[in-house]
Enzyme design. Sequence first.
Site, PDB file in Angstrom:
ATOM      1  N   SER A 125       0.885  -1.171   0.000  1.00 55.55           N
ATOM      2  CA  SER A 125       0.000   0.000   0.000  1.00 55.55           C
ATOM      3  C   SER A 125       0.915   1.210   0.000  1.00 55.55           C
ATOM      4  O   SER A 125       2.081   1.114   0.399  1.00 55.55           O
ATOM      5  CB  SER A 125      -0.834  -0.009   1.288  1.00 55.55           C
ATOM      6  OG  SER A 125      -1.369   1.278   1.541  1.00 55.55           O
ATOM      7  N   TYR A 169      -1.836  -1.650  10.468  1.00 55.57           N
ATOM      8  CA  TYR A 169      -1.855  -1.825   9.003  1.00 55.57           C
ATOM      9  C   TYR A 169      -0.592  -1.220   8.384  1.00 55.57           C
ATOM     10  O   TYR A 169       0.100  -1.875   7.593  1.00 55.57           O
ATOM     11  CB  TYR A 169      -3.107  -1.151   8.444  1.00 55.57           C
ATOM     12  CG  TYR A 169      -3.297  -1.259   6.947  1.00 55.57           C
ATOM     13  CD1 TYR A 169      -3.802  -2.417   6.368  1.00 55.57           C
ATOM     14  CD2 TYR A 169      -3.004  -0.183   6.106  1.00 55.57           C
ATOM     15  CE1 TYR A 169      -4.003  -2.506   4.993  1.00 55.57           C
ATOM     16  CE2 TYR A 169      -3.202  -0.263   4.735  1.00 55.57           C
ATOM     17  CZ  TYR A 169      -3.704  -1.427   4.185  1.00 55.57           C
ATOM     18  OH  TYR A 169      -3.898  -1.511   2.820  1.00 55.57           O
TER      19      TYR A 169
HETATM   20  N1  LIG Z   1      -8.489  -0.993  -1.648  1.00 54.37           N
HETATM   21  C1  LIG Z   1      -7.471  -0.157  -1.377  1.00 54.37           C
HETATM   22  O1  LIG Z   1      -7.643   1.078  -1.339  1.00 54.37           O
HETATM   23  C2  LIG Z   1      -6.097  -0.698  -1.118  1.00 54.37           C
HETATM   24  C3  LIG Z   1      -5.023   0.192  -1.139  1.00 54.37           C
HETATM   25  C4  LIG Z   1      -3.747  -0.272  -0.900  1.00 54.37           C
HETATM   26  C5  LIG Z   1      -3.548  -1.611  -0.651  1.00 54.37           C
HETATM   27  N2  LIG Z   1      -4.606  -2.463  -0.638  1.00 54.37           N
HETATM   28  C6  LIG Z   1      -4.327  -3.870  -0.367  1.00 54.37           C
HETATM   29  O2  LIG Z   1      -4.834  -4.668  -1.409  1.00 54.37           O
HETATM   30  C7  LIG Z   1      -5.102  -5.977  -0.907  1.00 54.37           C
HETATM   31  C8  LIG Z   1      -6.500  -6.400  -1.330  1.00 54.37           C
HETATM   32  O3  LIG Z   1      -7.435  -5.574  -0.676  1.00 54.37           O
HETATM   33  P1  LIG Z   1      -8.835  -5.142  -1.319  1.00 54.37           P
HETATM   34  O4  LIG Z   1      -8.863  -3.674  -1.371  1.00 54.37           O
HETATM   35  O5  LIG Z   1      -9.101  -5.896  -2.550  1.00 54.37           O
HETATM   36  O6  LIG Z   1      -9.853  -5.546  -0.138  1.00 54.37           O
HETATM   37  P2  LIG Z   1     -10.891  -6.739  -0.017  1.00 54.37           P
HETATM   38  O7  LIG Z   1     -11.371  -6.672   1.387  1.00 54.37           O
HETATM   39  O8  LIG Z   1     -11.878  -6.671  -1.127  1.00 54.37           O
HETATM   40  O9  LIG Z   1     -10.008  -8.042  -0.244  1.00 54.37           O
HETATM   41  C9  LIG Z   1      -9.209  -8.621   0.758  1.00 54.37           C
HETATM   42  C10 LIG Z   1      -9.204 -10.125   0.550  1.00 54.37           C
HETATM   43  O10 LIG Z   1      -8.352 -10.746   1.521  1.00 54.37           O
HETATM   44  C11 LIG Z   1      -9.053 -11.880   2.003  1.00 54.37           C
HETATM   45  N3  LIG Z   1      -8.536 -12.329   3.291  1.00 54.37           N
HETATM   46  C12 LIG Z   1      -8.649 -11.715   4.499  1.00 54.37           C
HETATM   47  N4  LIG Z   1      -8.113 -12.490   5.455  1.00 54.37           N
HETATM   48  C13 LIG Z   1      -7.651 -13.615   4.844  1.00 54.37           C
HETATM   49  C14 LIG Z   1      -7.009 -14.787   5.294  1.00 54.37           C
HETATM   50  N5  LIG Z   1      -6.712 -14.968   6.582  1.00 54.37           N
HETATM   51  N6  LIG Z   1      -6.692 -15.749   4.396  1.00 54.37           N
HETATM   52  C15 LIG Z   1      -6.990 -15.581   3.086  1.00 54.37           C
HETATM   53  N7  LIG Z   1      -7.596 -14.485   2.594  1.00 54.37           N
HETATM   54  C16 LIG Z   1      -7.920 -13.510   3.467  1.00 54.37           C
HETATM   55  C17 LIG Z   1     -10.494 -11.434   2.061  1.00 54.37           C
HETATM   56  O11 LIG Z   1     -11.383 -12.528   2.221  1.00 54.37           O
HETATM   57  C18 LIG Z   1     -10.606 -10.736   0.718  1.00 54.37           C
HETATM   58  O12 LIG Z   1     -10.806 -11.688  -0.304  1.00 54.37           O
HETATM   59  C19 LIG Z   1      -4.910  -5.893   0.611  1.00 54.37           C
HETATM   60  O13 LIG Z   1      -3.642  -6.395   0.959  1.00 54.37           O
HETATM   61  C20 LIG Z   1      -4.986  -4.412   0.883  1.00 54.37           C
HETATM   62  O14 LIG Z   1      -4.297  -4.029   2.051  1.00 54.37           O
HETATM   63  C21 LIG Z   1      -5.872  -2.044  -0.867  1.00 54.37           C
END
Ligand SMILES: NC(=O)c1ccc[n+]([C@@H]2O[C@H](COP(=O)([O-])OP(=O)(O)OC[C@H]3O[C@@H](n4cnc5c(N)ncnc54)[C@H](O)[C@@H]3O)[C@@H](O)[C@H]2O)c1
Length: 255
Positions: free
Chosen positions: A143, A156
């Site tokens: 991130s 986080y």
């Molecule tokens: N959306 C944003 O703005 C953003 C920005 C920067 C980084 N990210 C990162 O991107 C990645 C994906 O996030 P997203 O935005 O798609 O959110 P999201 O909540 O849609 O997806 C997260 C996924 O991780 C899974 N997960 C959670 N705990 C788990 C576990 N113990 N085992 C297996 N899977 C697990 C969830 O079930 C979900 O499928 C994350 O690492 C998040 O930190 C997101």
Amino acid sequence: MLLTGKTIVVTGGNSGIGEAIVLAAAAEGANVVIDYVAHPEETTALIAQVEAAGGRAVGVRADVSKVADVQTMIRTAVETYGRLDVLVNNAGIETRTSVLETTEDDFDTVMAVNLKSAFFGTQAAARQFVAQGGGGLILTVSSVHEDWPMPGNAAYCVSKGGIRMLTRTAGVELGPHGIRVVNIAPGAVATPINASTESDPLKMKALDGAIPLGRMAEPAEIADVVVFLASGRAGYMTATTVVVDGGIMQGSVGL
Ligand SMILES: NC(=O)c1ccc[n+]([C@@H]2O[C@H](COP(=O)([O-])OP(=O)(O)OC[C@H]3O[C@@H](n4cnc5c(N)ncnc54)[C@H](O)[C@@H]3O)[C@@H](O)[C@H]2O)c1
């Protein structure tokens, strides 16, 4: 197609950015393994969507905070498709708690899902790459908060900073094996993790105003970068972070 015949494992692959990576990789001809821990019905629907478009995907239920599950996930990929080419350490959670508020349980959970998972995923994939020969690619999803403090989301930020250093250290260690490790640092992306922000017009106005491109990213815009990194056209990139943030990290206040 850019990924024909490559086996790619995507953790947290049934939602948000992971789901977009699954769809983009399958559309480019990859054999996709969708890791999930919740909502099996969403995984089933995603597999049907991939297959309807002529692609190949399977689901594997693995809690990536548990090392044994991570190892099973990699083993399942190899048993299903015969080899592993790319692991995407994408799964992640946040608690939205400050340094003052964060409990031991909050901290341990965030570290286990975000950082321990990426460490042992990297280890399991790297061991498979060494065993099968010919190198491989490990992608991590951190991130902008790997480097940029987010008050009120302390654990986080710490976990994402750890992913940055994991990428650099593993990339250096594994380079001699032909294994590349590249980290992607998204800015704000329209996914369920941001549901509370997206449902608040005032927060959205402030967020969009802080982003030079004026909007959050779509998940597919992160997936496009994954396809590029996995395509063989990024073969000299390792041990580094690719920032995909619409310019938000440059943080100009324009007074
Ligand atoms: N959306 C944003 O703005 C953003 C920005 C920067 C980084 N990210 C990162 O991107 C990645 C994906 O996030 P997203 O935005 O798609 O959110 P999201 O909540 O849609 O997806 C997260 C996924 O991780 C899974 N997960 C959670 N705990 C788990 C576990 N113990 N085992 C297996 N899977 C697990 C969830 O079930 C979900 O499928 C994350 O690492 C998040 O930190 C997101």
